[in-house]
Design a protein around this motif. Structure first.
Motif, PDB file in Angstrom:
ATOM      1  N   PHE A 100       0.861  -1.184   0.000  1.00 55.33           N
ATOM      2  CA  PHE A 100       0.000   0.000   0.000  1.00 55.33           C
ATOM      3  C   PHE A 100       0.894   1.230   0.000  1.00 55.33           C
ATOM      4  O   PHE A 100       2.037   1.204   0.462  1.00 55.33           O
ATOM      5  N   LYS A 101       0.373   2.315  -0.566  1.00 60.04           N
ATOM      6  CA  LYS A 101       1.186   3.523  -0.782  1.00 60.04           C
ATOM      7  C   LYS A 101       0.803   4.617   0.210  1.00 60.04           C
ATOM      8  O   LYS A 101      -0.385   4.890   0.436  1.00 60.04           O
ATOM      9  N   VAL A 102       1.832   5.257   0.768  1.00 62.77           N
ATOM     10  CA  VAL A 102       1.655   6.391   1.675  1.00 62.77           C
ATOM     11  C   VAL A 102       2.330   7.606   1.051  1.00 62.77           C
ATOM     12  O   VAL A 102       3.489   7.531   0.636  1.00 62.77           O
ATOM     13  N   MET A 103       1.607   8.704   0.972  1.00 64.11           N
ATOM     14  CA  MET A 103       2.163   9.943   0.400  1.00 64.11           C
ATOM     15  C   MET A 103       2.144  11.057   1.430  1.00 64.11           C
ATOM     16  O   MET A 103       1.204  11.153   2.238  1.00 64.11           O
ATOM     17  N   ASP A 127      -5.311  16.520  -9.191  1.00 65.48           N
ATOM     18  CA  ASP A 127      -5.162  15.587 -10.310  1.00 65.48           C
ATOM     19  C   ASP A 127      -3.912  14.727 -10.141  1.00 65.48           C
ATOM     20  O   ASP A 127      -3.921  13.522 -10.442  1.00 65.48           O
ATOM     21  N   PHE A 128      -2.843  15.363  -9.648  1.00 61.73           N
ATOM     22  CA  PHE A 128      -1.604  14.619  -9.402  1.00 61.73           C
ATOM     23  C   PHE A 128      -1.823  13.544  -8.332  1.00 61.73           C
ATOM     24  O   PHE A 128      -1.415  12.385  -8.500  1.00 61.73           O
ATOM     25  N   ILE A 129      -2.472  13.912  -7.237  1.00 57.17           N
ATOM     26  CA  ILE A 129      -2.721  12.962  -6.156  1.00 57.17           C
ATOM     27  C   ILE A 129      -3.582  11.800  -6.657  1.00 57.17           C
ATOM     28  O   ILE A 129      -3.295  10.629  -6.381  1.00 57.17           O
ATOM     29  N   LYS A 130      -4.619  12.121  -7.414  1.00 56.38           N
ATOM     30  CA  LYS A 130      -5.492  11.062  -7.931  1.00 56.38           C
ATOM     31  C   LYS A 130      -4.738  10.126  -8.868  1.00 56.38           C
ATOM     32  O   LYS A 130      -4.959   8.910  -8.860  1.00 56.38           O
ATOM     33  N   ALA A 131      -3.836  10.698  -9.687  1.00 52.65           N
ATOM     34  CA  ALA A 131      -3.061   9.876 -10.616  1.00 52.65           C
ATOM     35  C   ALA A 131      -2.111   8.941  -9.878  1.00 52.65           C
ATOM     36  O   ALA A 131      -1.900   7.792 -10.287  1.00 52.65           O
ATOM     37  N   GLU A 132      -1.540   9.415  -8.769  1.00 52.08           N
ATOM     38  CA  GLU A 132      -0.611   8.591  -7.990  1.00 52.08           C
ATOM     39  C   GLU A 132      -1.341   7.600  -7.092  1.00 52.08           C
ATOM     40  O   GLU A 132      -0.775   6.584  -6.689  1.00 52.08           O
ATOM     41  N   ALA A 133      -2.575   7.913  -6.752  1.00 52.49           N
ATOM     42  CA  ALA A 133      -3.474   7.018  -6.009  1.00 52.49           C
ATOM     43  C   ALA A 133      -2.863   6.430  -4.743  1.00 52.49           C
ATOM     44  O   ALA A 133      -2.801   5.209  -4.575  1.00 52.49           O
ATOM     45  N   PRO A 134      -2.418   7.273  -3.794  1.00 53.30           N
ATOM     46  CA  PRO A 134      -1.953   6.718  -2.511  1.00 53.30           C
ATOM     47  C   PRO A 134      -3.126   6.155  -1.715  1.00 53.30           C
ATOM     48  O   PRO A 134      -4.271   6.588  -1.875  1.00 53.30           O
ATOM     49  N   ASP A 135      -2.834   5.198  -0.862  1.00 46.69           N
ATOM     50  CA  ASP A 135      -3.865   4.651   0.020  1.00 46.69           C
ATOM     51  C   ASP A 135      -4.021   5.503   1.272  1.00 46.69           C
ATOM     52  O   ASP A 135      -5.105   5.545   1.867  1.00 46.69           O
ATOM     53  N   ILE A 136      -2.932   6.150   1.674  1.00 46.38           N
ATOM     54  CA  ILE A 136      -2.948   7.082   2.803  1.00 46.38           C
ATOM     55  C   ILE A 136      -2.241   8.356   2.361  1.00 46.38           C
ATOM     56  O   ILE A 136      -1.148   8.296   1.783  1.00 46.38           O
ATOM     57  N   LEU A 137      -2.855   9.487   2.617  1.00 46.34           N
ATOM     58  CA  LEU A 137      -2.302  10.787   2.213  1.00 46.34           C
ATOM     59  C   LEU A 137      -2.206  11.695   3.427  1.00 46.34           C
ATOM     60  O   LEU A 137      -3.200  11.936   4.114  1.00 46.34           O
ATOM     61  N   SER A 138      -1.001  12.197   3.683  1.00 43.59           N
ATOM     62  CA  SER A 138      -0.750  13.116   4.790  1.00 43.59           C
ATOM     63  C   SER A 138      -0.440  14.492   4.205  1.00 43.59           C
ATOM     64  O   SER A 138       0.503  14.636   3.426  1.00 43.59           O
ATOM     65  N   ILE A 139      -1.237  15.507   4.574  1.00 37.15           N
ATOM     66  CA  ILE A 139      -1.091  16.844   3.997  1.00 37.15           C
ATOM     67  C   ILE A 139      -0.822  17.863   5.094  1.00 37.15           C
ATOM     68  O   ILE A 139      -1.534  17.923   6.097  1.00 37.15           O
ATOM     69  N   GLN A 140       0.202  18.682   4.877  1.00 38.85           N
ATOM     70  CA  GLN A 140       0.454  19.841   5.725  1.00 38.85           C
ATOM     71  C   GLN A 140       0.014  21.104   4.965  1.00 38.85           C
ATOM     72  O   GLN A 140       0.003  21.133   3.751  1.00 38.85           O
ATOM     73  N   GLU A 141      -0.324  22.143   5.738  1.00 41.03           N
ATOM     74  CA  GLU A 141      -0.833  23.408   5.188  1.00 41.03           C
ATOM     75  C   GLU A 141      -2.039  23.147   4.280  1.00 41.03           C
ATOM     76  O   GLU A 141      -2.158  23.681   3.179  1.00 41.03           O
ATOM     77  N   TYR A 142      -2.915  22.306   4.785  1.00 40.32           N
ATOM     78  CA  TYR A 142      -4.152  21.971   4.073  1.00 40.32           C
ATOM     79  C   TYR A 142      -5.143  23.125   4.204  1.00 40.32           C
ATOM     80  O   TYR A 142      -5.267  23.749   5.254  1.00 40.32           O
TER      81      TYR A 142
END
Length: 342
Positions: A100-103, A127-142
């Motif tokens: 599984f992928k974590v970004m 669009d970039f995030i959707k194309a890479e399709a991580p299973d877990i996404l951690s975002i700062q300065e959201y």
């Protein structure tokens, strides 16, 4: 020295100073910034110091002078202390049905204030995030921008602050989130959030950390205009806050019994005190599976790696990627993991 020309004597003096600074930088990750904040600033420039020392080695080698030993010996110590600045081995890539992928991505408010002079940068990020399709996404300065649609993720936890503009940290997941919360840092908008996600029979604690910003305009032209004394004081003050924040985070982390993934923007390098304390005995996904410099932040001429994905020994690190997409002042990173007992 006495066999050197006047110019080479000057060059060797500069060489010796740069070598000494690199040598000192190996000590500072073990010294708390609250006590040595001014000196800790040196560790921001470790990449630069390594590169300059390497150039001095080449210079003296061409000249066939024994002075090359000064930087060569210090570089050897730096390698033993920090590891290689540049990873020459190809990125690890192990395919598995359990992967599984974590970004991790600091999106800089999705370009809300038009730092990047392009239209719809926020849409390009999504669009970039959707194309890479991580299973877990951690975002700062959201920032919950009206054009942001990350509904492809089934679960999310966000912690926002601010009166007019809401912003903060967020964790998105394709795995169910059964618990979540925030580690509050005093007198700042920065914090650490966590989400406990369920994958199969396992519960995984995912942390998203955003440590105090150094507030440096990384463009060389802007740095030249800065008052150096005020700049150093500001960075030193930020380092002290980072140490306080790290201590609060570690107090929370040490109470967790789950398998753990720590993502975040540490606003400091892998040569720093806070990185050493947070990493502890965890694995750095870049060091395990990445290659190149692993740059994660836009800084002219110096490859800065200040964003990290760390995992405990329960996870196999089967891949790592540093991206070059320029939609923020940070570059996204991702790692491919699997659980060892699956």
């Amino acid at each position: 020295m006495k066999n050197l020309s006047f110019i080479n004597k000057i060059i060797y003096i500069v060489n010796s100073i740069v070598a000494m600074l690199l040598l000192l930088s190996m000590v500072f990750p073990y010294l708390p910034p609250k006590t040595f904040s001014f000196l800790s600033v040196i560790n921001l420039g470790v990449s630069f110091l390594i590169i300059i020392n390497a150039l001095f080695v080449v210079y003296w080698l061409v000249k066939l002078k024994k002075q090359l030993l000064t930087s060569l010996v210090v570089l050897l110590f730096a390698y033993l202390t920090f590891g290689s600045l540049y990873k020459f081995s190809p990125s690890k890539k192990i395919e598995s049905d359990q992967n599984f992928k974590v970004m991790n991505y600091n999106v800089r408010l999705f370009n809300l204030y038009k730092w990047i002079p392009e239209d719809q940068v926020e849409v390009k990020i999504v669009d970039f995030i959707k194309a890479e399709a991580p299973d877990i996404l951690s975002i700062q300065e959201y920032h919950p921008h009206e054009n942001i649609n990350l509904s492809s993720f089934k679960y999310k936890f966000e912690k926002l602050s601010g009166k007019k503009i809401k912003y903060g940290q967020a964790i998105f997941s394709n795995f169910p989130i059964i618990n979540s919360g925030s580690v509050e840092f005093p007198k700042t908008a920065n914090n650490a959030i966590f989400a406990d996600v369920v994958k199969g029979k396992d519960t995984i604690r995912v942390y998203n950390i955003h440590l105090e910003s150094l507030r440096i305009d990384t463009k060389i032209e802007s740095l030249k205009k800065e008052n150096s004394e005020r700049l150093l004081q500001r960075i030193g003050s930020a380092f002290k806050k980072q140490q306080n924040q790290t201590e609060l985070f570690l107090e929370h982390k040490n109470k967790c019994k789950y398998k753990m993934i720590i993502c975040g923007d540490f606003n400091n390098t892998a040569f720093s005190y806070v990185y050493r304390k947070i990493k502890g005995d965890l694995n750095d996904s870049f060091k395990e599976a990445g290659n190149g410099f692993g740059r994660t932040h836009e800084f002219q001429f110096i490859p800065m790696r200040i964003d990290f994905i760390l995992t405990d020994e329960a996870f196999a690190i089967n891949g790592y990627k540093s991206y070059s997409e320029h939609f923020s002042d940070h570059y996204p990173i991702s790692t491919t993991l699997s659980l060892e007992n699956e």
